[in-house]
Design a protein around this motif. Structure first.
Motif, PDB file in Angstrom:
ATOM      1  N   ASP A  45      -9.501  -2.022   3.758  1.00 10.58           N
ATOM      2  CA  ASP A  45      -9.078  -3.417   3.790  1.00 10.58           C
ATOM      3  C   ASP A  45      -8.805  -3.926   5.207  1.00 10.58           C
ATOM      4  O   ASP A  45      -8.764  -5.136   5.444  1.00 10.58           O
ATOM      5  CB  ASP A  45      -7.824  -3.609   2.940  1.00 10.58           C
ATOM      6  CG  ASP A  45      -8.102  -3.433   1.452  1.00 10.58           C
ATOM      7  OD1 ASP A  45      -9.286  -3.403   1.064  1.00 10.58           O
ATOM      8  OD2 ASP A  45      -7.121  -3.325   0.677  1.00 10.58           O
TER       9      ASP A  45
ATOM     10  N   TYR B 151       0.858  -1.187   0.000  1.00 12.28           N
ATOM     11  CA  TYR B 151       0.000   0.000   0.000  1.00 12.28           C
ATOM     12  C   TYR B 151       0.892   1.233   0.000  1.00 12.28           C
ATOM     13  O   TYR B 151       1.993   1.220   0.568  1.00 12.28           O
ATOM     14  CB  TYR B 151      -0.884   0.048   1.246  1.00 12.28           C
ATOM     15  CG  TYR B 151      -1.907  -1.051   1.353  1.00 12.28           C
ATOM     16  CD1 TYR B 151      -3.141  -0.939   0.719  1.00 12.28           C
ATOM     17  CD2 TYR B 151      -1.642  -2.197   2.103  1.00 12.28           C
ATOM     18  CE1 TYR B 151      -4.095  -1.941   0.831  1.00 12.28           C
ATOM     19  CE2 TYR B 151      -2.577  -3.208   2.215  1.00 12.28           C
ATOM     20  CZ  TYR B 151      -3.806  -3.070   1.577  1.00 12.28           C
ATOM     21  OH  TYR B 151      -4.743  -4.075   1.684  1.00 12.28           O
TER      22      TYR B 151
ATOM     23  N   SER C 107      -6.654   1.915  -0.516  1.00  9.76           N
ATOM     24  CA  SER C 107      -7.688   1.037   0.025  1.00  9.76           C
ATOM     25  C   SER C 107      -7.286   0.449   1.371  1.00  9.76           C
ATOM     26  O   SER C 107      -8.016  -0.374   1.938  1.00  9.76           O
ATOM     27  CB  SER C 107      -7.982  -0.105  -0.964  1.00  9.76           C
ATOM     28  OG  SER C 107      -6.836  -0.944  -1.096  1.00  9.76           O
TER      29      SER C 107
END
Length: 231
Positions: A147, A53, A143
């Motif tokens: 998540d 990420y 996200s």
């Protein structure tokens, strides 16, 4: 002897008080042992590998693995966020303002940070406004929050991660009252004779009671007490 109308526990002699304290202590010790057993089970939980990420920091984009700052363990508090709002969640603001000295976690090869769905510009401005001392990151363009069960418009959460090289694993998650164990404020309230003074608590007749959250500091209160930009 001067008496008042203030509600209080019954007054007894010292030996009676010590006997009842010993009875309570047995339950407190049992609860401590149960918490130890829960922590042992938590340490044996399996974990799940996380994808990569990219989040935003005060210095620009960072990878999730960079949040560890070289350490092996990471705790993230996911702060509820309403884009453009003057004041963010009072509960989240109050919870995170407690943590003013986190360097001791270095001894445990760990770090504790705030992650929010707000933009990094808004997040850092709010951090300054309310006098928060933690390191903040934004997942507004990632996200990551969703998540790990803290989506946009969703609630708060705590997540814990373990790093092995550049690979990050998620090891634990909690939310709602599960977060209380990380707070000293509730622990202090709960040893007071009147407790939290909220109507849901089991108390003797006549104890001062109010609505849930009634006595909590709201975000403007925290800014007034601790904010670095207040007058």
């Amino acid at each position: 002897m001067t008496t008042t109308a203030t509600p209080h526990p019954p007054v007894v002699d010292d030996s009676t008080w010590r006997a009842e304290l010993a009875e309570l202590r047995a339950r407190e010790k049992a609860a401590t042992r149960e918490l130890d057993a829960i922590a042992a089970q938590r340490r044996r939980l399996p974990m799940v590998e996380m994808p990569e990420y990219t989040l935003e920091s005060k210095d620009g984009p960072v990878r999730l693995v960079d949040l560890f700052d070289g350490r092996s363990q990471l705790i993230t508090y996911h702060h509820m966020w309403s884009p453009g709002a003057e004041w963010q969640c009072g509960g989240c603001t109050g919870f995170t303002h407690q943590f003013t000295r986190l360097d001791f976690l270095r001894r445990y090869d760990a770090r504790f940070v705030v992650v929010t769905q707000g933009s990094i510009r808004e997040a850092l401005a709010y951090r300054e406004k309310v006098g928060n001392d933690m390191d903040w990151y934004s997942t507004a363009n990632s996200s990551f929050g969703a998540d790990v069960d803290a989506p946009p418009g969703g609630g708060f959460a705590v997540n814990v991660f373990l790093r092995d090289g550049d690979t990050v694993y998620r090891t634990w998650h909690t939310t709602s009252r599960g977060v209380e164990q990380l707070s000293y404020t509730f622990a202090l309230m709960d040893v007071l004779p009147w407790g939290r003074q909220e109507a849901w608590q089991d108390v003797p007749d006549g104890w001062p009671q109010g609505e849930a959250y009634e006595r909590w500091l709201d975000s403007p209160d925290i800014a007034g007490l601790y904010g670095r930009t207040s007058a």
